[in-house]
Design a protein around this motif. Structure first.
Motif, PDB file in Angstrom:
ATOM      1  N   GLN A  78      -6.298   5.272  -6.253  1.00 48.50           N
ATOM      2  CA  GLN A  78      -7.703   5.460  -5.889  1.00 48.50           C
ATOM      3  C   GLN A  78      -8.249   6.762  -6.463  1.00 48.50           C
ATOM      4  OE1 GLN A  78      -8.531   6.004  -1.677  1.00 48.50           O
ATOM      5  NE2 GLN A  78     -10.380   4.758  -1.861  1.00 48.50           N
ATOM      6  N   GLU A  79      -7.468   7.817  -6.406  1.00 46.75           N
ATOM      7  CA  GLU A  79      -7.896   9.104  -6.965  1.00 46.75           C
ATOM      8  C   GLU A  79      -8.196   9.010  -8.452  1.00 46.75           C
ATOM      9  OE1 GLU A  79      -4.730  11.763  -6.119  1.00 46.75           O
ATOM     10  OE2 GLU A  79      -5.012  11.680  -3.936  1.00 46.75           O
ATOM     11  N   ASN A  80      -7.544   8.067  -9.116  1.00 47.00           N
ATOM     12  CA  ASN A  80      -7.704   7.917 -10.568  1.00 47.00           C
ATOM     13  C   ASN A  80      -8.606   6.745 -10.943  1.00 47.00           C
ATOM     14  OD1 ASN A  80      -5.690   9.851 -12.162  1.00 47.00           O
ATOM     15  ND2 ASN A  80      -4.710   9.253 -10.228  1.00 47.00           N
ATOM     16  N   TYR A 114      -2.927   7.457  -4.767  1.00 44.99           N
ATOM     17  CA  TYR A 114      -2.893   8.032  -6.118  1.00 44.99           C
ATOM     18  C   TYR A 114      -3.736   7.190  -7.079  1.00 44.99           C
ATOM     19  CZ  TYR A 114      -1.122  10.037 -10.446  1.00 44.99           C
ATOM     20  OH  TYR A 114      -1.034  10.667 -11.675  1.00 44.99           O
TER      21      TYR A 114
END
Length: 265
Positions: free
Chosen positions: A121-123, A119
């Motif tokens: 990394q996605e942000n 999560y």
């Protein structure tokens, strides 16, 4: 937190006046001032948010407490992204009430990181596990050494999970220099913080971090370790100190900037 007596506008203005271009923020004053308002404030002041502190407290056994901890860490990741920093510092959490199982607590941290790392990394945010001095192991952080922090972090990609190197917490550990080299080789030094060690510690010990130059730690030595390991990021000063907090905040800010210049390269 070094000058928590200052409001965020006072902090931003003081940093601008002193030529300080980066600031590590804590979630509580950001929430109080407003997340979007803080993001605009630091942008307008020309400041870079170096890190956001803190996430973590991931050792709960109770399922509802664990779910809330994960939800709060996702919120912290969102806040970091909004503020424009790529690093969320994690204080992992102490032993749950009645527990004596350090190993189990550390495994629950790993379980949480398996959900939070992707999560983050996605942000565009990295999680930086901060080992705290062993005196905090029971109530605040079961991760006491850089070796323990890296053993957790290395289960995940480096752009998801790394470590915080804080002089106050690791200066006593003669294995820490080798662990800094290990962290650097893996690209896992996500932030580097300075605070000095002075004695006697205050009652409660949490607010015992000394002003740079007042204690036992050779800041240049530790700066040398992280630089030799390839770290080129910001160096933060993070002081929890009741005496400093009781003084004029802008005076403390200027003093801290001066001490930083005197005790680093």
């Amino acid at each position: 937190m070094t000058v928590k007596q200052l409001s965020l506008p006072e902090l931003a203005d003081g940093c601008a006046r002193l030529g300080i271009r980066g600031v590590g923020l804590w979630r509580e004053p950001v929430r109080e001032y407003g997340l979007e308002a803080t993001a605009k404030l630091v942008r307008d002041a020309g400041l870079t948010v170096t890190t956001l502190c803190r996430g973590g407290f991931l050792t709960a056994i109770d399922p509802s407490e664990r779910a809330e901890a994960l939800a709060d860490n996702r919120r912290a990741i969102d806040e970091a992204a909004t503020l424009g920093t790529d690093t969320l510092v994690l204080v992992s959490g102490g032993l749950p009430a009645g527990s004596k199982d350090l190993h189990g607590a550390r495994e629950r941290i790993a379980d949480a990181l398996s959900e939070l790392g992707p999560y983050a990394q996605e942000n565009g945010v990295r999680l930086a596990i901060e080992p705290l001095h062993p005196m905090y192991a029971s109530d605040r952080c079961v991760v006491s050494t850089l070796a323990q922090a890296l053993d957790l972090a290395e289960r995940f990609p480096a752009d998801q999970v790394g470590v915080t190197v804080d002089t106050y917490h690791v200066w006593w550990d003669d294995t820490a220099p080798a662990q800094i080299a290990r962290a650097g080789a893996g690209g896992r030094i996500h932030t580097f913080q300075l605070a000095d060690w002075t004695t006697p510690l205050p009652e409660g010990v949490l607010t015992g971090r000394g002003q740079i130059g007042d204690g036992s730690i050779d800041m240049r030595e530790w700066q040398g370790y992280v630089e030799a390991a390839g770290y080129i990021g910001a160096i933060e000063v993070e002081l929890f100190n009741d005496v400093l907090w009781a003084r004029d905040g802008l005076e403390v800010l200027a003093e801290t900037a001066k001490r930083f210049t005197e005790h680093t390269r």
